[in-house]
Design a protein around this motif. Structure first.
Motif, mmCIF file in Angstrom:
data_model
loop_
_atom_site.group_PDB
_atom_site.id
_atom_site.type_symbol
_atom_site.label_atom_id
_atom_site.label_comp_id
_atom_site.label_asym_id
_atom_site.label_seq_id
_atom_site.Cartn_x
_atom_site.Cartn_y
_atom_site.Cartn_z
ATOM 1 N N ASN A 227 -15.262 7.323 6.321
ATOM 2 C CA ASN A 227 -14.169 6.584 5.706
ATOM 3 C C ASN A 227 -14.724 5.766 4.555
ATOM 4 O O ASN A 227 -15.934 5.512 4.469
ATOM 5 C CB ASN A 227 -13.424 5.740 6.734
ATOM 6 C CG ASN A 227 -14.287 4.696 7.378
ATOM 7 O OD1 ASN A 227 -14.626 3.694 6.755
ATOM 8 N ND2 ASN A 227 -14.676 4.925 8.632
ATOM 9 N N TYR A 228 -13.836 5.423 3.637
ATOM 10 C CA TYR A 228 -14.306 4.746 2.433
ATOM 11 C C TYR A 228 -13.275 3.738 1.959
ATOM 12 O O TYR A 228 -12.084 3.818 2.312
ATOM 13 C CB TYR A 228 -14.565 5.776 1.320
ATOM 14 C CG TYR A 228 -13.270 6.362 0.800
ATOM 15 C CD1 TYR A 228 -12.689 7.457 1.419
ATOM 16 C CD2 TYR A 228 -12.606 5.773 -0.282
ATOM 17 C CE1 TYR A 228 -11.488 7.963 0.979
ATOM 18 C CE2 TYR A 228 -11.404 6.273 -0.728
ATOM 19 C CZ TYR A 228 -10.835 7.367 -0.095
ATOM 20 O OH TYR A 228 -9.635 7.851 -0.518
ATOM 21 N N ALA A 229 -13.734 2.780 1.174
ATOM 22 C CA ALA A 229 -12.839 1.864 0.473
ATOM 23 C C ALA A 229 -13.518 1.532 -0.850
ATOM 24 O O ALA A 229 -14.729 1.323 -0.897
ATOM 25 C CB ALA A 229 -12.615 0.599 1.287
ATOM 26 N N LEU B 200 0.692 5.502 0.718
ATOM 27 C CA LEU B 200 -0.043 6.675 1.201
ATOM 28 C C LEU B 200 0.117 7.783 0.170
ATOM 29 O O LEU B 200 1.155 8.429 0.108
ATOM 30 C CB LEU B 200 0.522 7.180 2.537
ATOM 31 C CG LEU B 200 0.395 6.345 3.800
ATOM 32 C CD1 LEU B 200 0.949 7.102 4.995
ATOM 33 C CD2 LEU B 200 -1.062 5.981 4.062
ATOM 34 N N THR C 14 -5.192 6.289 0.275
ATOM 35 C CA THR C 14 -4.145 5.272 0.282
ATOM 36 C C THR C 14 -4.500 4.279 -0.803
ATOM 37 O O THR C 14 -5.652 3.843 -0.883
ATOM 38 C CB THR C 14 -4.094 4.547 1.639
ATOM 39 O OG1 THR C 14 -3.795 5.499 2.654
ATOM 40 C CG2 THR C 14 -3.021 3.473 1.637
ATOM 41 N N ASN D 83 -1.838 10.621 -0.265
ATOM 42 C CA ASN D 83 -1.916 11.902 0.459
ATOM 43 C C ASN D 83 -2.751 11.666 1.716
ATOM 44 O O ASN D 83 -3.033 10.522 2.058
ATOM 45 C CB ASN D 83 -2.517 13.001 -0.432
ATOM 46 C CG ASN D 83 -3.898 12.616 -0.958
ATOM 47 O OD1 ASN D 83 -4.711 12.061 -0.209
ATOM 48 N ND2 ASN D 83 -4.157 12.885 -2.219
ATOM 49 N N ASP D 84 -3.158 12.749 2.393
ATOM 50 C CA ASP D 84 -3.880 12.593 3.657
ATOM 51 C C ASP D 84 -5.191 11.829 3.503
ATOM 52 O O ASP D 84 -5.706 11.272 4.472
ATOM 53 C CB ASP D 84 -4.189 13.968 4.260
ATOM 54 C CG ASP D 84 -2.975 14.527 4.989
ATOM 55 O OD1 ASP D 84 -1.907 13.867 4.930
ATOM 56 O OD2 ASP D 84 -3.091 15.602 5.594
ATOM 57 N N TYR D 85 -5.753 11.816 2.295
ATOM 58 C CA TYR D 85 -7.100 11.271 2.139
ATOM 59 C C TYR D 85 -7.170 9.972 1.348
ATOM 60 O O TYR D 85 -8.196 9.310 1.338
ATOM 61 C CB TYR D 85 -8.003 12.312 1.464
ATOM 62 C CG TYR D 85 -7.897 13.647 2.133
ATOM 63 C CD1 TYR D 85 -8.493 13.852 3.370
ATOM 64 C CD2 TYR D 85 -7.150 14.674 1.570
ATOM 65 C CE1 TYR D 85 -8.371 15.057 4.028
ATOM 66 C CE2 TYR D 85 -7.019 15.894 2.220
ATOM 67 C CZ TYR D 85 -7.629 16.075 3.450
ATOM 68 O OH TYR D 85 -7.497 17.257 4.097
ATOM 69 N N ARG E 130 -8.477 3.778 -0.503
ATOM 70 C CA ARG E 130 -9.226 3.921 0.741
ATOM 71 C C ARG E 130 -8.699 5.091 1.555
ATOM 72 O O ARG E 130 -7.617 5.614 1.278
ATOM 73 C CB ARG E 130 -9.133 2.625 1.546
ATOM 74 C CG ARG E 130 -7.702 2.165 1.801
ATOM 75 C CD ARG E 130 -7.661 0.756 2.322
ATOM 76 N NE ARG E 130 -8.423 0.681 3.547
ATOM 77 C CZ ARG E 130 -9.159 -0.357 3.919
ATOM 78 N NH1 ARG E 130 -9.200 -1.422 3.163
ATOM 79 N NH2 ARG E 130 -9.836 -0.340 5.033
ATOM 80 N N GLY E 131 -9.451 5.477 2.570
ATOM 81 C CA GLY E 131 -8.990 6.576 3.408
ATOM 82 C C GLY E 131 -10.055 7.008 4.385
ATOM 83 O O GLY E 131 -11.155 6.456 4.419
ATOM 84 N N GLY E 132 -9.712 8.015 5.194
ATOM 85 C CA GLY E 132 -10.658 8.523 6.173
ATOM 86 C C GLY E 132 -10.464 10.015 6.331
ATOM 87 O O GLY E 132 -9.362 10.530 6.115
ATOM 88 N N PHE E 133 -11.527 10.709 6.659
ATOM 89 C CA PHE E 133 -11.405 12.154 6.880
ATOM 90 C C PHE E 133 -12.502 12.615 7.824
ATOM 91 O O PHE E 133 -13.532 11.952 7.969
ATOM 92 C CB PHE E 133 -11.477 12.914 5.553
ATOM 93 C CG PHE E 133 -12.640 12.521 4.692
ATOM 94 C CD1 PHE E 133 -13.852 13.180 4.821
ATOM 95 C CD2 PHE E 133 -12.526 11.474 3.776
ATOM 96 C CE1 PHE E 133 -14.942 12.800 4.038
ATOM 97 C CE2 PHE E 133 -13.613 11.091 2.997
ATOM 98 C CZ PHE E 133 -14.830 11.753 3.132
ATOM 99 N N LEU F 180 -7.823 -8.325 2.431
ATOM 100 C CA LEU F 180 -9.088 -8.684 3.069
ATOM 101 C C LEU F 180 -10.208 -7.840 2.461
ATOM 102 O O LEU F 180 -10.032 -6.645 2.221
ATOM 103 C CB LEU F 180 -8.999 -8.439 4.579
ATOM 104 C CG LEU F 180 -8.003 -9.347 5.299
ATOM 105 C CD1 LEU F 180 -7.676 -8.816 6.686
ATOM 106 C CD2 LEU F 180 -8.538 -10.764 5.385
ATOM 107 N N SER G 146 0.835 -1.196 0.000
ATOM 108 C CA SER G 146 0.000 0.000 0.000
ATOM 109 C C SER G 146 0.871 1.247 0.000
ATOM 110 O O SER G 146 2.008 1.233 0.467
ATOM 111 C CB SER G 146 -0.967 -0.005 1.179
ATOM 112 O OG SER G 146 -0.256 0.035 2.385
#
Lengths: 109, 472
Positions: B261-263, B197, B203, B199-201, B250-253, B210, B195
């Motif tokens: 969060n989303y994927a 990263l 990955t 940016n902040d939002y 995916r990411g979270g904010f 999984l 994986s």
């Protein structure tokens, strides 16, 4: 006594023994971890470092959502760096949570 | 001067120098070599240099302490000499001076300690180059099962995860699973993901990861995380597979006080089974060499209005029929909702953990033909579970010598599954599971559970399961 009963008893016996052994060691059940963390949170609070305080709170809120809180003393600074990164990806933590929680763990191990 | 004498001296000196050079010559070369090699272990010289620095710091620290002490004394004398008239004022300013002195001293102490820490790290880290980028995770499990209708048995699985973080943005996780089945040891690659990263939002990740559908596979399935020694029916019966092979983002904010969060993922996807009556219409998720040119697409959105509560919606859709086969046009669609809430309450002296999920899957209708009479059915499989767990974390009650109530966790789960078609063990399956856990450590647990199984039109499979599990 049939073998099934023996197996069940052996398993249960082992559970009780190890539970007792774990209890005797008097180290870190999850509550003690929480108490530990309250200790370090108190230390953190007394340093007056806002970031560390925020990190401690985020840690207690986020890191116990899926599993028990793990003891900050369990790992070194670098290990926490890798693991909090792992948890950020796994749990979709925000970048800020990542940064503040990592700083808190590295200051409390 | 006697010429011969000088020659003698000169040559004797030359010889001596030669011997000396021979004996000591390699030393500077060796030292230079060692200095050039970053990986070499700490030399005595380096260590002595470190000790010397350390002593110097110690000396400096003592000096600062002494200065501080004498300033303090002066201050005390000053205070004593102050006349009564100006006492209030001067005492106040003396107090503030004292405070400033204290702050100064503690700052000095801190910076000296920090310097020492840095110095120590410079010395110790090169001793383990490479190793610093790795960490271990994963799980080990021993299970004993005794359920009606099947022979009781022990089972064991060990599945370590190796994490490698070569740069700040890259994380590689690899999980190898060692399991026992029949007479064999099975080895599998249960997860492998690189994986990045972005940016902040965002990955991004690629590999075998999984499935980000619902919560169970990604977040609750490792044995030291799952509070019961058995899986929820919907996942045990394979409505959604454990992993997908492909890519994901995916990411979270946070937005205000709440978080999202989303994927989103794009994977080989499941494949359709039509070769036998018993599996007809089911989906297989180990699709490592895709059976068609169409990839499956899925996603999940999570919403946390408060930190303790998460609500999620997931979906997965794709073509499942094998290209070139009679079912080549068959598609599937699945979606689900999930809920989790965990919090400690003073009133109940403990921690409450609630988890629930519902899953609906729908695969296109097909007429199955083969060495059996052609048949068809509405290919839908749905199910849900709710689980509640309580652990008296705030209790100090002792159950016996060294056995604390707060390490116990009481768990209950209710499962329901509805399946259509002949490839299922019954259309209507309900299950109630009661569990008792004892946590030796936050990551080491003994679990025992009793299950009451109710399958309409088939034999129930009530029984006991015991498990010992740990997380690395």
């Amino acid at each position: 006594m049939n073998t099934k009963a023996i197996a069940v008893l052996a398993f249960a016996g082992a559970a009780v023994l190890s539970a007792a052994a774990g209890g005797c060691q008097k180290t870190q059940s999850s509550t003690e971890v929480v108490m530990d963390s309250e200790g370090s949170m108190a230390t953190v609070a007394s340093t007056g470092d806002d970031n560390l305080r925020a990190g401690a709170l985020l840690w207690s809120q986020n890191c116990a959502r899926c599993h028990n809180l793990r003891n900050p003393r369990e790992r070194s600074d670098r290990q926490w760096d890798i693991i909090v990164h792992h948890m950020r990806v796994r749990g979709n933590l925000t970048a800020e949570e990542h940064r503040l929680i990592l700083a808190f763990l590295q200051a409390s191990n | 001067m006697d010429n011969g004498m000088t020659t003698f001296h000169a040559s004797r000196f030359g010889l001596l120098a030669l011997i000396l050079l021979f004996v000591t010559g390699p030393v500077p070369v060796l030292v230079a070599l060692q200095e050039a090699d970053d990986d070499a272990p700490l030399t005595r010289r380096e260590f002595e240099k470190f000790l010397e620095d350390y002593r110097q710091f110690q000396g400096e620290y003592r000096q600062v302490k002494q200065e501080n002490e004498s300033l303090r004394q002066e201050l005390a004398e000053l205070k004593a000499g102050i006349s009564d008239a100006s006492a209030v004022d001067s005492a106040a300013s003396a107090a503030s001076m004292e405070l400033r002195l204290d702050q100064f001293a503690s700052q000095q102490r801190k910076s000296i300690l920090e310097d020492m820490r840095e110095e120590l790290r410079d010395v110790t880290e090169p001793l383990m180059p490479g190793l610093l980028n790795f960490a271990l995770g994963g799980t080990g499990v021993v299970t004993y099962q005794d359920r009606d209708g099947v022979d009781s048995t022990f089972g064991a699985v060990f599945a370590p995860i190796l994490m490698w973080k070569p740069t700040d943005r890259i994380l590689v996780e690899t999980q190898i699973e060692f399991g026992l089945s029949g007479e064999d040891t099975e080895v599998g690659l249960s997860q492998f993901q690189v994986s990045y990263l972005l940016n902040d939002y965002v990955t991004i990740g690629a590999g075998k990861f999984l499935t980000p559908f619902g919560n169970f596979w990604e977040r609750w399935h490792p044995a030291w995380v799952n509070k019961l020694p058995v899986m929820p029916l919907v996942y045990e019966r394979g409505l959604i597979g454990e992993t997908g092979l492909g890519v994901q983002a995916r990411g979270g904010f946070g937005i205000g006080d709440s978080k999202f969060n989303y994927a989103a993922y794009y994977v080989n996807g499941p494949n359709f089974r039509d070769s036998s009556i018993s599996s007809a219409g089911k989906l297989g998720f180990n699709n490592f060499r895709d059976n068609n040119n169409n990839k499956a697409f899925g996603g999940r959105i999570g919403y946390l209005p408060i930190p303790e509560l998460e609500l999620g919606y997931s979906f997965l859709t794709g073509r499942v029929g094998s290209s070139g086969s009679s079912s080549s046009g068959v598609d599937m669609f699945a979606h689900g909702i999930d809920f989790s809430y965990a919090r400690e309450f003073q009133a109940i002296k403990g921690r409450l953990d609630l988890r629930a999920e519902a899953v609906w899957t729908d695969t296109d209708r097909v007429v199955f033909t083969g060495p059996f009479d052609p048949f068809t059915f509405d290919n839908k499989r749905n199910g849900w579970f709710v689980q509640a767990a309580y652990r008296p974390t705030l209790s100090s009650f002792m159950l016996g010598e060294g056995i604390e109530l707060k390490n116990m966790e009481f768990v209950a789960r209710y499962d329901q599954l509805r399946e259509s078609g002949p490839g299922t063990r019954g259309a209507d399956h309900n299950q109630m599971t009661l569990g008792l856990d004892y946590w030796i450590r936050p990551n080491i647990v003994w679990k025992a559970a009793y299950m009451r199984d109710d399958v309409r039109g088939d034999k129930d499979s009530d029984g006991f399961v015991m498990q010992f599990a740990f997380g690395l």
